[in-house]
Design a protein around this motif. Structure first.
Motif, short mmCIF file in Angstrom:
data_model
loop_
_atom_site.label_atom_id
_atom_site.label_comp_id
_atom_site.label_asym_id
_atom_site.label_seq_id
_atom_site.Cartn_x
_atom_site.Cartn_y
_atom_site.Cartn_z
N ILE A 10 0.86 -1.19 0.00
CA ILE A 10 0.00 0.00 0.00
C ILE A 10 0.89 1.24 0.00
CG2 ILE A 10 -0.18 0.15 2.53
CD1 ILE A 10 -3.14 0.99 2.05
N GLU A 11 0.52 2.22 -0.78
CA GLU A 11 1.30 3.46 -0.83
C GLU A 11 1.01 4.30 0.41
OE1 GLU A 11 0.90 5.73 -4.37
OE2 GLU A 11 1.39 4.06 -5.71
N VAL A 12 2.08 4.82 1.00
CA VAL A 12 1.93 5.71 2.15
C VAL A 12 3.17 6.59 2.24
CG1 VAL A 12 2.89 3.96 3.74
CG2 VAL A 12 1.51 5.85 4.64
N ASP A 13 2.95 7.86 2.52
CA ASP A 13 4.02 8.83 2.70
C ASP A 13 3.94 9.34 4.13
OD1 ASP A 13 5.82 10.91 2.71
OD2 ASP A 13 5.06 11.86 0.88
N VAL A 14 4.93 9.01 4.94
CA VAL A 14 4.83 9.31 6.38
C VAL A 14 4.98 10.79 6.71
CG1 VAL A 14 5.59 6.99 7.04
CG2 VAL A 14 7.28 8.84 6.84
N VAL A 15 5.34 11.61 5.73
CA VAL A 15 5.40 13.05 6.01
C VAL A 15 4.05 13.72 5.77
CG1 VAL A 15 7.85 13.13 5.43
CG2 VAL A 15 6.17 13.80 3.72
N ASP A 16 3.09 12.94 5.29
CA ASP A 16 1.76 13.47 4.95
C ASP A 16 0.70 12.79 5.83
OD1 ASP A 16 -0.63 14.28 3.87
OD2 ASP A 16 -0.22 13.55 1.84
N PRO A 17 0.18 13.49 6.85
CA PRO A 17 -0.82 12.87 7.73
C PRO A 17 -2.03 12.31 6.98
CG PRO A 17 -0.04 14.93 8.67
CD PRO A 17 0.53 14.85 7.28
#
Length: 260
Positions: free
Chosen positions: A61-68
């Motif tokens: 799954i795509e996730v960017d940890v700098v973006d809540p």
């Protein structure tokens, strides 16, 4: 910690230690979703190894940890597909060289804090209500030997990993009695690909690291910190009286910076 029949979300698990851990969990009978900004790496690896059944079973799954918002979206999608989620590993991280004599290093510092420390906190915040409602589960954080024995060439990296350690300790104290456990992995330098050993012959091969880590996780009770043998010298340097000498040796790398 039982790693069989778990439902795990490994954030930052599309390569390296995270993907290696995912493969071990799947082999043990667990369901695993790995998250990251670029999930195509896992798909490409699976395509290159069509006979690897464990790799084929790993979901992404795509996730960017700098973006809540990205974290919340990914969390919701994972829970919709896997409402029995009971193990969360947060290990997104960047290692950036900084010249602290040059104020321009602040950009690298901000990126490192946003990913390594705030990213860890945000992922934990996103899943804690779910785990508390279950009354059981495990949160695994990932610090580093550099949290305890700085590598001056990567100043903010060490600072953020020290922050992850301190945050893990506080989180464990606050979740005591809830059924949600907190375990901190403290890796040394790990060669996540064979070529890495050419750059750092002292690095621990990935499979060796995972073998030792899983053996420690299997202990009863699970240690609060997973300290493989090769990271012991970093973790206990101050206690053993070797801290100043080891930091001085690590400072030799500063000669690679411009004008040094």
């Amino acid at each position: 910690m039982d790693i069989s029949s778990r439902t795990a979300w490994i954030v930052g698990g599309t390569s390296g230690i995270g993907l290696g851990l995912a493969r071990r969990l799947v082999a043990a009978g667990s369901t695993v979703v790995v998250g990251g900004r670029d999930t195509t790496k896992v798909a490409a690896l699976a395509a290159a190894h069509p006979d690897d059944a464990d790799l084929a079973r790993i979901e992404t799954i795509e996730v960017d940890v700098v973006d809540p918002a990205s974290i919340a979206r990914a969390r919701d999608e994972v829970l919709a597909a896997h409402p029995d989620l009971d193990l969360v590993v947060t290990m997104s991280g960047v290692m950036l060289i900084e010249d602290l004599r040059d104020p321009a290093h602040a950009d690298a510092a901000e990126t490192t804090v946003a990913v390594n420390l705030l990213g860890t906190i945000r992922v934990i915040d996103a899943v804690t209500p779910h785990l508390l409602a279950r009354g059981a589960g495990d949160i695994v954080t990932v610090s580093s030997g550099i949290a305890f024995l700085p590598f001056p060439l990567m100043a903010t990296y060490g600072a953020t990993k020290a922050g992850v350690h301190a945050y893990s300790e506080a989180l464990r104290a606050q979740l005591a009695g809830t059924g949600v456990n907190v375990t901190e992995l403290v890796p040394p330098s790990v060669a996540t690909v064979p070529e890495a050993l050419e750059l750092n012959p002292a690095a621990l091969p990935l499979d060796d690291y995972l073998d030792e880590t899983l053996a420690l996780l299997a202990q009863e009770p699970t240690p609060n910190q997973i300290l493989v043998q090769k990271v012991q010298m970093h973790r206990w340097a101050e206690r053993e009286g070797s801290y100043d000498e080891l930091v001085a040796a690590r400072s030799a790398a500063l000669a690679s910076l411009p004008g040094r």
